[in-house]
Design an enzyme around this catalytic site. Structure first.
Site, PDB file in Angstrom:
ATOM      1  N   ASP A   1       0.772  -1.044  -0.013  1.00 58.71           N
ATOM      2  CA  ASP A   1       0.052   0.014   0.051  1.00 58.71           C
ATOM      3  C   ASP A   1       0.864   1.075   0.163  1.00 58.71           C
ATOM      4  O   ASP A   1       2.141   1.122  -0.075  1.00 58.71           O
ATOM      5  CB  ASP A   1      -0.851   0.097   1.300  1.00 58.71           C
ATOM      6  CG  ASP A   1      -2.279   0.500   1.011  1.00 58.71           C
ATOM      7  OD1 ASP A   1      -2.311   1.513   0.147  1.00 58.71           O
ATOM      8  OD2 ASP A   1      -3.261   0.361   1.687  1.00 58.71           O
TER       9      ASP A   1
ATOM     10  N   ASP B   1     -10.442   2.554  -2.903  1.00 58.60           N
ATOM     11  CA  ASP B   1     -10.826   1.248  -2.424  1.00 58.60           C
ATOM     12  C   ASP B   1     -12.380   1.125  -2.859  1.00 58.60           C
ATOM     13  O   ASP B   1     -13.375   2.062  -2.590  1.00 58.60           O
ATOM     14  CB  ASP B   1     -10.841   1.278  -0.965  1.00 58.60           C
ATOM     15  CG  ASP B   1      -9.393   1.322  -0.353  1.00 58.60           C
ATOM     16  OD1 ASP B   1      -8.369   1.072  -1.190  1.00 58.60           O
ATOM     17  OD2 ASP B   1      -9.091   1.163   0.673  1.00 58.60           O
TER      18      ASP B   1
END
Ligand SMILES: *[C@@H]1O[C@H](CO)[C@@H](O)[C@H](O)[C@H]1NC(C)=O
Ligand SMILES: *[C@@H]1O[C@H](CO)[C@@H](O)[C@H](O)[C@H]1NC(C)=O
Ligand SMILES: *[C@@H]1O[C@H](CO)[C@@H](O)[C@H](O)[C@H]1NC(C)=O
Ligand SMILES: *[C@@H]1O[C@H](CO)[C@@H](O)[C@H](O)[C@H]1NC(C)=O
Length: 399
Positions: free
Chosen positions: A157, A214
């Site tokens: 990430d 997301d």
């Protein structure tokens, strides 16, 4: 400065094509904890749903028992919130011993014993999005740790990082993963943090990469992602191919936010977009209808087509969209969708209007049910009805 020195070591060695790890020849399939289980670390009050070795073992069991493994779902992916908030005295990441008492290596052994693969999560910056230790300044050590545990995939990430470091930093992690000698699928969040990503560079370092926000458990989220892919403003769709795929994020089929038609829509769209199929749901309690969608072999076959070409949106007119994806054997996957409205839409168009121009025509088969639709010449019209939020997914085999 340390990172810049590593960069010259890393990419001057193999600059032409940094990534040749043999993985993700077709979009990877599996399960990932984030969307459904988030950062639930409360194993005292919620032992069955907290981020723990028990959760991942349970999902590995379900992938096998439920028939998911048989149709290709293979990765069991840990997401954020698995480690202790501090590294140990020697700088190693440590899985939270309360929630992972057997350790990640034992979990990997368990997952491997089921014929599955284990993925883990890290971050390019100083901390993960949930505040756990990031890999900045520890990339080599973390790559070696993951390999020593038997990890098969790493999602890296990009929280708490400098975006301008990403173009050299993400390839450095790929270099260290490669140096471990263990094939580790590399999933990068790099473009999702970047305004104008260099997709060629990204594809040279990453097997899959997140382009956009997301996913959430809602139609707005799914349709927003699909719009981003359909508009393709950053010109990323043609970068996809064997070993390298755009990742619009997890399948949320079997959760709470999508209607039945919308779940069919997500599955069909992810097939046309050659997207990784990582479910994030509770495999222990799946509605049968959702399970049937996820296990549909014909739709999965479109997703897993060996050419690995990503489909594109070719028509958008009001609520009606048409997407096409080239498939092996001169076939084409065609998806008609109706992304709004309250009544069934009628669509009539000639095959030439969707780029199907082969003079000898096409044999059309509806994909979900494997139902023969008809044989069509390019100048012949196809008439279909699509319910709101549903799809009509066909495979057009060139004759
Ligand atoms: C490392 O990279 C080399 C060169 O691209 C490749 O041949 C090799 O298979 C890679 N190894 C792993 C473990 O990814
Ligand atoms: C997108 O990429 C393709 C392939 O590299 C190229 O031919 C095309 O010109 C690009 N389009 C835009 C708008 O940049
Ligand atoms: C057309 O496809 C169907 C399956 O939908 C198949 O049974 C049939 O043999 C095909 N016909 C031709 C002419 O290829
Ligand atoms: C479609 O094209 C064929 C030749 O490929 C021709 O025989 C036929 O008349 C055309 N049909 C229509 C409706 O234009």
């Amino acid at each position: 400065m340390k990172i810049i020195v590593y960069f010259t070591v890393a990419c001057s060695l193999a600059f032409v094509d940094c990534l040749e790890n043999g993985l993700a020849r077709t979009p990877p399939m599996g399960w990932l904890s984030w969307e459904r289980f988030r950062c639930n670390i409360d194993c005292v009050n919620d032992p069955d749903n907290c981020i723990s070795e028990n959760l991942y073992k349970a999902m590995a069991d379900e992938l096998v028992k439920g028939g998911y493994k048989d149709v290709g779902y293979e990765y069991v992916n840990i997401d954020d919130c698995w480690p202790l908030v501090n590294r140990d005295a020697k700088g190693f990441l440590v899985a939270d011993p309360k929630r992972f008492p057997s350790g990640i290596k034992a979990l990997a052994d368990y997952v491997h014993s089921k014929g599955l693969k284990l993925g883990i999560y890290g971050d390019f910056g100083t901390k993960t999005c949930g505040g756990y230790p990031g890999s900045k300044f520890y990339m080599e050590q973390d790559a070696n740790t993951f390999a020593s545990w038997g990890i098969d995939s790493l999602k890296l990430d990009g929280c708490y990082s400098r975006i301008e470091d990403m173009p050299f930093g993400y390839p450095i992690m790929e270099f260290y993963l490669n140096q471990t000698g263990r094939p580790i699928l590399y999933s990068c969040s790099w473009p999702a943090y970047t305004a104008t990503p260099d997709y060629k560079a990204i594809a040279n370092s990453c097997n899959i990469w997140r382009n956009y926000d997301d996913i959430q458990d809602s139609w707005d989220s799914v349709s927003g992602i699909v719009e981003f892919y359909g508009a393709n403003k950053l010109n990323f769709s043609h970068i996809a191919g064997p070993g390298r795929f755009n990742d619009p994020d997890m399948l949320i089929i079997g959760n709470f936010g999508l209607s039945h038609n919308q779940q069919r829509y997500q599955m069909a769209m992810w097939a046309i977009m050659a997207s990784p199929l990582y479910m994030s749901n509770d495999l222990r309690r799946m509605p049968e209808e959702s399970k049937a969608i996820l296990l549909n072999k014909n739709v999965i076959a479109i997703n897993q087509d060996p050419l690995g070409v990503q489909g594109n949106r070719i028509i958008k007119q009001g609520d009606i969209e048409v997407w096409t994806r080239p498939l092996q054997g001169n076939s084409v996957g065609v998806l008609f969708s109706c992304i709004g409205g309250a009544t069934t839409a009628q669509v009539k168009l000639a095959l030439t209007n969707i780029g199907l121009t082969n003079p000898s025509g096409y044999n059309l088969t509806e994909v979900f049910e494997g139902r023969f639709v008809g044989i069509f010449k390019p100048n012949e019209s196809l008439s279909i009805s699509i319910d709101p939020y549903d799809v009509f997914l066909v495979k057009a085999a060139q004759l």
